[in-house]
Design a protein around this motif. Structure first.
Motif, mmCIF file in Angstrom:
data_model
loop_
_atom_site.group_PDB
_atom_site.id
_atom_site.type_symbol
_atom_site.label_atom_id
_atom_site.label_comp_id
_atom_site.label_asym_id
_atom_site.label_seq_id
_atom_site.Cartn_x
_atom_site.Cartn_y
_atom_site.Cartn_z
ATOM 1 N N ALA A 112 5.370 21.498 21.630
ATOM 2 C CA ALA A 112 5.733 22.825 22.145
ATOM 3 C C ALA A 112 5.301 23.936 21.188
ATOM 4 O O ALA A 112 4.645 24.898 21.607
ATOM 5 C CB ALA A 112 7.241 22.893 22.386
ATOM 6 N N VAL A 113 5.650 23.802 19.926
ATOM 7 C CA VAL A 113 5.301 24.888 18.997
ATOM 8 C C VAL A 113 3.797 24.909 18.706
ATOM 9 O O VAL A 113 3.253 25.976 18.419
ATOM 10 C CB VAL A 113 6.145 24.863 17.695
ATOM 11 N N ILE A 156 1.295 29.423 25.653
ATOM 12 C CA ILE A 156 2.557 29.988 25.160
ATOM 13 C C ILE A 156 3.680 29.709 26.157
ATOM 14 O O ILE A 156 4.781 29.302 25.772
ATOM 15 C CB ILE A 156 2.411 31.497 24.886
ATOM 16 N N THR A 157 3.408 29.899 27.437
ATOM 17 C CA THR A 157 4.427 29.686 28.469
ATOM 18 C C THR A 157 4.842 28.222 28.545
ATOM 19 O O THR A 157 6.037 27.906 28.564
ATOM 20 C CB THR A 157 3.909 30.174 29.833
ATOM 21 N N VAL A 158 3.860 27.324 28.590
ATOM 22 C CA VAL A 158 4.181 25.888 28.642
ATOM 23 C C VAL A 158 4.928 25.486 27.375
ATOM 24 O O VAL A 158 5.914 24.725 27.435
ATOM 25 C CB VAL A 158 2.905 25.047 28.841
ATOM 26 N N GLY A 159 4.506 25.985 26.220
ATOM 27 C CA GLY A 159 5.201 25.693 24.969
ATOM 28 C C GLY A 159 6.639 26.163 24.998
ATOM 29 O O GLY A 159 7.555 25.445 24.561
ATOM 30 N N ALA A 160 6.882 27.357 25.530
ATOM 31 C CA ALA A 160 8.251 27.880 25.617
ATOM 32 C C ALA A 160 9.112 27.015 26.540
ATOM 33 O O ALA A 160 10.275 26.712 26.220
ATOM 34 C CB ALA A 160 8.231 29.329 26.102
ATOM 35 N N ILE A 164 12.523 24.671 25.567
ATOM 36 C CA ILE A 164 13.800 24.656 26.295
ATOM 37 C C ILE A 164 14.164 23.232 26.688
ATOM 38 O O ILE A 164 15.311 22.798 26.508
ATOM 39 C CB ILE A 164 13.730 25.587 27.522
ATOM 40 N N VAL A 165 13.189 22.487 27.215
ATOM 41 C CA VAL A 165 13.433 21.084 27.584
ATOM 42 C C VAL A 165 13.862 20.289 26.359
ATOM 43 O O VAL A 165 14.824 19.502 26.414
ATOM 44 C CB VAL A 165 12.174 20.457 28.229
ATOM 45 N N ASP A 166 13.173 20.488 25.236
ATOM 46 C CA ASP A 166 13.512 19.784 24.000
ATOM 47 C C ASP A 166 14.941 20.098 23.569
ATOM 48 O O ASP A 166 15.682 19.197 23.168
ATOM 49 C CB ASP A 166 12.523 20.166 22.893
ATOM 50 N N GLU A 167 15.332 21.342 23.671
ATOM 51 C CA GLU A 167 16.696 21.721 23.270
ATOM 52 C C GLU A 167 17.734 21.110 24.202
ATOM 53 O O GLU A 167 18.761 20.618 23.756
ATOM 54 C CB GLU A 167 16.839 23.248 23.227
#
Length: 174
Positions: A112-113, A156-160, A164-167
């Motif tokens: 993601a990052v 950037i959008t897919v990473g963001a 959220i999914v990771d969190e």
């Protein structure tokens, strides 16, 4: 105590090598930058400013410039925003590199990052080279056009979303 410390270090090193290294994630971010810049160069060389070419009934390729941020935020601010968003992108990039070195073993987080990093650097390059961000993907439906965007914005959008999914996954585990 020394044996325990060595064992813990050995496990940490082993986990890191199995799950990825910061260099792998940085290489992935670099791939995003290369793809982003490649497509921008093709569009800039193939289109006149404002030119639009239909691809499907809901998608066009178009050449537009964005001097602001998302959705042209601060686009008409007088020029200072170019350097503000360049500095912000570089600061975010440095922070992400630090995160990658601390959390390279967390695959989804690092993916993601890395996407965010690649996208941020892609748009920073545009701001430095052109003075604006090159956008060319134009989706529309029934006369409504989504603001044009680019590969960096997609990353950037897919990473963001992945952050959220990771969190959510992390919270659910605990």
């Amino acid at each position: 105590m020394a044996a325990t410390t060595r064992t813990a270090r050995g496990r940490a090193a082993s986990n890191k090598s199995r799950s990825g290294t910061p260099l792998l994630w940085l290489a992935f971010a670099a791939l995003v930058v290369v793809l982003d810049q490649f497509f921008k160069i093709v569009i800039v060389r193939s289109f006149d400013y404002g030119e639009s070419r239909p691809v499907t009934g809901f998608f066009n390729l178009v050449l537009v410039y964005n001097k602001g941020a998302a959705f042209s935020f601060l686009a008409d601010a007088g020029g200072w925003q170019r350097w503000f968003f360049t500095g912000l992108g570089l600061a975010v990039g440095a922070f992400i590199v630090w995160l990658l070195f601390r959390h390279a073993g967390q695959r989804l987080f690092s993916l993601a990052v890395s996407l965010v990093l690649g996208g941020a650097i892609g748009n920073v390059i545009d701001r430095i080279v052109y003075g604006h961000v090159v956008d060319f993907l134009d989706f529309h439906l029934r006369g409504y056009h989504w603001p044009a965007f680019n590969v960096a914005d997609c990353a950037i959008t897919v990473g963001a979303v992945l952050l959220i999914v990771d969190e959510f996954r992390r919270v659910r585990r605990h």
